[in-house]
Motif scaffolding. Structure first.
Motif, mmCIF file in Angstrom:
data_model
loop_
_atom_site.group_PDB
_atom_site.id
_atom_site.type_symbol
_atom_site.label_atom_id
_atom_site.label_comp_id
_atom_site.label_asym_id
_atom_site.label_seq_id
_atom_site.Cartn_x
_atom_site.Cartn_y
_atom_site.Cartn_z
ATOM 1 N N THR A 34 0.603 -1.196 0.098
ATOM 2 C CA THR A 34 0.053 -0.232 0.144
ATOM 3 C C THR A 34 0.837 1.305 -0.083
ATOM 4 O OG1 THR A 34 -1.704 -1.153 1.178
ATOM 5 C CG2 THR A 34 -1.782 1.317 1.092
ATOM 6 N N GLU A 35 1.779 1.379 0.890
ATOM 7 C CA GLU A 35 2.749 2.403 0.979
ATOM 8 C C GLU A 35 3.258 2.556 -0.128
ATOM 9 O OE1 GLU A 35 2.403 5.011 3.205
ATOM 10 O OE2 GLU A 35 0.827 3.829 4.279
ATOM 11 N N ASP A 36 4.103 1.660 -0.889
ATOM 12 C CA ASP A 36 4.706 1.647 -2.092
ATOM 13 C C ASP A 36 3.860 2.083 -3.167
ATOM 14 O OD1 ASP A 36 7.353 0.760 -1.377
ATOM 15 O OD2 ASP A 36 6.968 -1.245 -1.703
ATOM 16 N N SER A 37 2.719 1.637 -3.303
ATOM 17 C CA SER A 37 1.898 2.186 -4.340
ATOM 18 C C SER A 37 1.491 3.544 -4.016
ATOM 19 C CB SER A 37 0.538 1.310 -4.350
ATOM 20 O OG SER A 37 -0.080 1.453 -3.307
ATOM 21 N N LEU A 38 1.330 4.127 -2.798
ATOM 22 C CA LEU A 38 0.734 5.491 -2.544
ATOM 23 C C LEU A 38 2.018 6.341 -2.909
ATOM 24 C CD1 LEU A 38 -0.880 5.194 0.774
ATOM 25 C CD2 LEU A 38 -2.009 5.842 -1.616
ATOM 26 N N GLN A 39 3.260 5.718 -2.612
ATOM 27 C CA GLN A 39 4.710 6.491 -3.002
ATOM 28 C C GLN A 39 4.860 6.794 -4.487
ATOM 29 O OE1 GLN A 39 8.317 5.709 -0.858
ATOM 30 N NE2 GLN A 39 7.042 5.326 1.119
ATOM 31 N N PRO A 97 1.474 10.511 0.140
ATOM 32 C CA PRO A 97 2.809 11.140 1.161
ATOM 33 C C PRO A 97 3.194 12.545 0.082
ATOM 34 C CG PRO A 97 3.423 9.444 0.389
ATOM 35 C CD PRO A 97 2.013 9.005 -0.245
ATOM 36 N N LEU A 98 2.558 13.584 0.098
ATOM 37 C CA LEU A 98 3.242 14.376 -0.837
ATOM 38 C C LEU A 98 4.238 15.478 -0.243
ATOM 39 C CD1 LEU A 98 -0.259 15.328 -2.636
ATOM 40 C CD2 LEU A 98 1.626 14.094 -3.547
ATOM 41 N N GLU A 143 0.477 16.556 -13.428
ATOM 42 C CA GLU A 143 -0.159 16.392 -14.315
ATOM 43 C C GLU A 143 -0.604 14.970 -14.587
ATOM 44 O OE1 GLU A 143 0.097 17.135 -19.556
ATOM 45 O OE2 GLU A 143 1.623 17.807 -18.240
ATOM 46 N N ASP A 144 0.694 14.187 -14.602
ATOM 47 C CA ASP A 144 0.428 12.738 -14.694
ATOM 48 C C ASP A 144 -0.383 12.091 -13.605
ATOM 49 O OD1 ASP A 144 1.768 12.697 -16.890
ATOM 50 O OD2 ASP A 144 3.860 11.923 -15.764
ATOM 51 N N ARG A 145 -0.247 12.636 -12.402
ATOM 52 C CA ARG A 145 -1.258 11.744 -11.186
ATOM 53 C C ARG A 145 -2.571 12.441 -11.450
ATOM 54 N NH1 ARG A 145 2.151 13.961 -7.545
ATOM 55 N NH2 ARG A 145 1.031 15.961 -7.192
ATOM 56 N N ALA A 147 4.842 10.240 -6.327
ATOM 57 C CA ALA A 147 6.217 10.621 -7.279
ATOM 58 C C ALA A 147 6.120 11.331 -8.622
ATOM 59 C CB ALA A 147 7.199 9.405 -7.366
ATOM 60 N N LEU A 148 4.773 10.850 -9.237
ATOM 61 C CA LEU A 148 4.317 11.372 -10.329
ATOM 62 C C LEU A 148 4.215 12.837 -10.524
ATOM 63 C CD1 LEU A 148 1.482 8.706 -11.138
ATOM 64 C CD2 LEU A 148 3.857 8.646 -11.913
#
Length: 889
Positions: free
Chosen positions: A419-424, A547-548, A432-434, A428-429
């Motif tokens: 979960t944390e890896d996917s959120l990171q 985590p922005l 615009e991509d996010r 990290a995008l």
């Protein structure tokens, strides 16, 4: 004619008077013996035995075999069954007690006027009992107590038979039942001692050999010593004359052979069961197991599967389909067709009606398959499901439960990392991509909703058409929960798979994590308010957990590092999967080289590589720890071969120093105690004994300083060492000091619940009292004068003795111990074992305890020598500590 009738009536009357006057048990004549023998046999004993046999038949009728487990040799161990036959067994005890009380003749017959008596005449005169059925009555009483699970009265009765009728063969039956009683109590040492004694008795009658073999077989079975039980059970099966028992013994033999991986023997024994034509259920299970055990290398596998498929179509086997599918699965598994095997196991689960044991076995078969691959995620689901359906007496329950618990812990941490890896990754995008990614997700959500709405419209139209054609098939609404037939079907399917479940979170899990609502209320409220603020068609819904910021990213990394450490430990310590553990540990230190557990991780990697005999890698981590962390304990362990020996010597020196400090306290040399505490605090301040040193210092304060200062030091102790063994003592004293009562000695808080403030040492009790299990013992109960009526206690004990120990004579007396306490003693028991039997029995069945407050009494057994010492010492807590350590531990 009248005179003849009159004379006949007179004769009948005179005969009746003679018979009735001669039937007293105080007289021992041929007439009285005959009367009491006939009355005992055909009236009282007949009715007692009839009631006993009715109870046995009821037990056999009500008992339900669980074929998913090893069948018990005897069915009398079941507590529920035992309770169900209590009325019949109580009636039996009542009847045999009546026989003993009314028909027992112990009076000696008048001697014949002969100078010399024959041996037969002498033996007759020396008999203890002259009514033939009294010994049988006592034995039947013991068996009735046994079947009620009143094991201690049963022991006393069987021992009485053995002692009083030592010249009769009935003693052998009593020995066998006594051994069975000890097996039920898990006192295997006593049980084996009796069985060994019988085995060495050359006079042991052949008629009891069968019961002896069965009892010895059960002795081994109860302890899971299956190899020793098999030859005994085989003989018992061969010699058994009753078909139902013979079938049971062969079925158990088959199960034992399978457990010992003797599959040919298992198949043979299952075939023997089938030949005996037992109940349909037993025959069916024998056939299924015989099919399941077929030799894959032999021909006929195709025919067996065909036969099982045919059984699936038989209406008689609807409730057994789960077992048939499971047997099919095992055959496919043996043939190497694992895909078909798993499908069969799943069908077994789906078709299971009420057989939770089979459902558990099928879930386990699937779980074991995925665990072996290994696919821990899927294995976790099936182990978790299996645990729902097994009880604590299920074979290998602890192993299954622990595996399920370990996998739950592993998957929980895997989920955190993923979960944390996917959120990171999303964080990290670029913005615009996010936003584009989130827009796509929202679009998919909307499409899915439209699709569902369209499906609901179609279903609604179809349902309307059906109702038009068939109004009786109406359901009051288009929604699922308005449709009773749909709900009924759903509930049925749910119950089939999961059983009846309470409506709650984590319903599928039997062992749910405990959640402290009070601790989490604030956090959960805050989370809920954020979650409820947005819906899944708004971008903010997906942005809120990303985590922005640097701080949120650091927190996310911390969660990942902790989860990875936990995962690696689970792999190593609980699953024994060393390769996966090494992989995660290495990845953890690679991803987070500055993590706070880096040293521990390197040490784990050293141990793991040693475990898999990768000596080069182990040596690498050893050098790394020695060079990078030279001052650490791990470096000392790895580089100093005498490290543990030196550590042990150091701990021994600290322990000796504490002992001497404690002795100084006992000698009231308080200055020396304070001096030793200061030295310990400066030299041994990291020792696990420091709480005890501080406790002694605190007690000195209590002896030498004011109450307020004493309280401050007690509070300091509980704050500094809250988890130490002396903390509860300190808290007890604090509670006592805070009461609005005149100040007392701090060590005399409560003689029943507090064993004194000097619990760090137990030398006092050992110096006063001695342990001798062969000594004469007393039972003793001590009560508070003001809270208890001593006469009620004596009356309750006397009633208990009459109900449970009627064959023994006890002296029940009372006396004052001091101004606060009085006691009742029950005398005497010839040794510790007999006294403990009484203690355990009165603890369980003494009704008078219900009227006593739990903290208002202490009861125990005590040797006659220690009783004298105790009466002088009068320290209840001191002796009770000795009792617990020597009699209960």
């Amino acid at each position: 004619m009248i005179s003849i009738l009159y004379k006949s009536k007179i004769k009948i009357f005179l005969v009746a008077v003679i018979i009735l006057s001669g039937c007293s048990t105080k007289k021992n004549t041929f007439l009285t013996r005959s009367f009491h023998n006939i009355t005992s046999k055909y009236n009282v004993f007949f009715n007692a035995r009839l009631s006993y046999m009715n109870g046995i038949k009821k037990m056999e009728k009500n008992y339900r075999n669980d074929y998913s487990k090893l069948l018990p040799l005897f069915i009398y161990s079941d507590d529920k069954i035992s309770k169900s036959i209590s009325p019949e067994m109580n009636k039996t005890i009542e009847k045999v007690s009546k026989l003993i009380n009314r028909h027992s003749i112990t009076e000696k017959p008048k001697k014949k006027k002969k100078k010399k008596l024959s041996k037969k005449e002498k033996d007759f005169l020396n008999k203890k009992e002259y009514t033939k059925y009294v010994d049988d009555a006592y034995l039947l009483m013991g068996k009735a107590h046994f079947h009620k699970h009143d094991f201690y009265p049963a022991i006393e009765t069987f021992e009485y038979v053995i002692k009083e009728y030592s010249e009769n063969d009935i003693k052998y039956s009593a020995f066998i039942w006594l051994s069975r009683t000890y097996i039920e109590l898990k006192n295997f040492k006593e049980a084996k001692s009796i069985l060994d004694q019988l085995d060495g008795d050359k006079a042991f009658p052949k008629e009891y050999k069968h019961d002896y073999q069965l009892t010895l077989a059960n002795y081994y079975l109860t302890q899971k010593q299956y190899s020793d039980a098999i030859p005994l059970l085989r003989k018992a099966a061969q010699n058994e004359t009753q078909k139902n028992k013979k079938a049971r013994y062969y079925y158990i033999l088959a199960q034992l052979s399978e457990l010992n991986e003797q599959y040919d023997d298992a198949s043979y024994n299952f075939a023997q069961v089938i030949k005996l034509n037992p109940s349909y259920e037993m025959s069916f299970n024998a056939r299924i197991n015989e099919a399941r055990l077929f030799n894959v290398n032999a021909s006929g596998g195709k025919d067996i599967k065909k036969e099982l498929q045919k059984m699936l179509k038989d209406d008689k086997n609807i409730e057994y389909q789960d077992q048939i599918y499971y047997a099919l699965g095992k055959i496919y598994q043996k043939e190497g067709n694992l895909e078909q095997a798993i499908e069969s196991f799943k069908q077994s689960v789906l078709t299971s009606v009420s057989n939770d044991g089979q459902k558990a076995i099928s879930f386990l078969a699937i779980a074991d398959y995925y665990f072996a691959i290994p696919n821990y995620r899927i294995a976790q689901i099936y182990y978790d499901s299996a645990v729902v359906f097994i009880n604590t007496d299920f074979p290998d329950y602890n192993s299954i439960y622990n595996k399920s618990k370990s996998l739950n812990e592993l998957v929980e941490n895997l989920n955190i990392v993923e979960t944390e890896d996917s959120l990171q990754r999303v964080a990290a995008l670029s913005k615009e991509d996010r936003n584009k990614l989130i827009a796509n997700i929202i679009e998919n959500v909307k499409e899915e909703e439209l699709k569902k709405q369209e499906e609901e419209k179609q279903n609604s139209l179809l349902q309307g058409m059906q109702q038009t054609r068939n109004p009786s098939a109406t359901a009051s609404g288009k929604w699922y929960f308005y449709n009773p037939s749909a709900i009924g079907l759903g509930q049925s399917e749910f119950t089939k798979i999961w059983g009846r479940r309470k409506l709650e979170d984590n319903w599928r899990r039997k062992n749910k994590s405990k959640i402290n609502i009070a601790d989490n209320e604030e956090n959960s409220t805050a989370t809920d308010s954020v979650a409820n603020k947005y819906n899944n068609k708004q971008p903010e819904y997906y942005l809120q957990n990303l985590p922005l910021t640097d701080s949120l990213l650091a927190e996310s990394n911390k969660q990942i590092a902790e989860a990875m450490l936990n995962m690696a430990r689970v792999y190593k310590e609980k699953l024994k999967d060393y390769e996966h553990s090494i992989k995660i540990f290495k990845e953890l230190n690679k991803r987070f080289p500055d993590n706070e557990n880096a040293l521990s991780v390197y040490y784990y990697l050293y141990l793991l590589n040693n475990e898999i005999e990768n000596k080069d890698a182990a040596e690498y981590y050893k050098r790394l720890i020695a060079s990078e962390y030279p001052e650490s304990q791990y470096a000392s362990i790895l580089t100093n071969p005498n490290y543990f020996k030196e550590l042990e010597e150091k701990e021994k020196a600290i322990s000796n120093f504490y002992d001497s400090t404690y002795n100084l306290y006992l000698a009231k040399n308080y200055d020396a105690v304070l001096k030793n505490y200061s030295y310990a605090d400066s030299v041994y301040n990291t020792s696990k004994l420091m709480p005890k040193f501080l406790y002694l210092k605190t007690l000195v304060t209590g002896r030498t300083k004011e109450k307020d200062e004493f309280k401050k030091e007690l509070e300091l102790l509980t704050e500094k060492y809250p988890d130490s063994e002396v903390a509860p003592e300190a808290e007890n004293i604090l509670a006592y000091l805070n009461r609005d009562e005149p100040e007392k000695e701090p060590e005399k808080v409560d003689v029943f619940n507090n064993e004194g403030t000097e619990t760090a040492k137990d030398t006092v009790a050992k110096e006063i009292y001695t342990y001798n299990k062969r000594s004469t013992h007393f039972y003793m109960i001590i009560v508070e004068n003001k809270k208890t009526d001593i006469n009620q206690i004596k009356f309750g004990i006397s009633n208990f003795n009459i109900d449970y120990f009627s064959t023994l004579e006890f002296n029940v007396s009372s006396a004052l111990l001091n101004n606060d306490f009085q006691f009742v003693t029950v005398k005497s028991f010839k040794n510790k074992n007999q006294a403990m039997n009484y203690y355990e029995s009165i603890s369980e069945f003494g009704d008078f305890f219900k009227n006593l407050d739990k903290g208002s009494y202490r009861h125990f057994i005590i040797s006659s020598e220690n009783f004298v010492k105790f009466y002088k010492d009068k320290n209840i807590a001191n002796y009770y500590k000795f009792f617990k350590e020597n009699y209960l531990d």
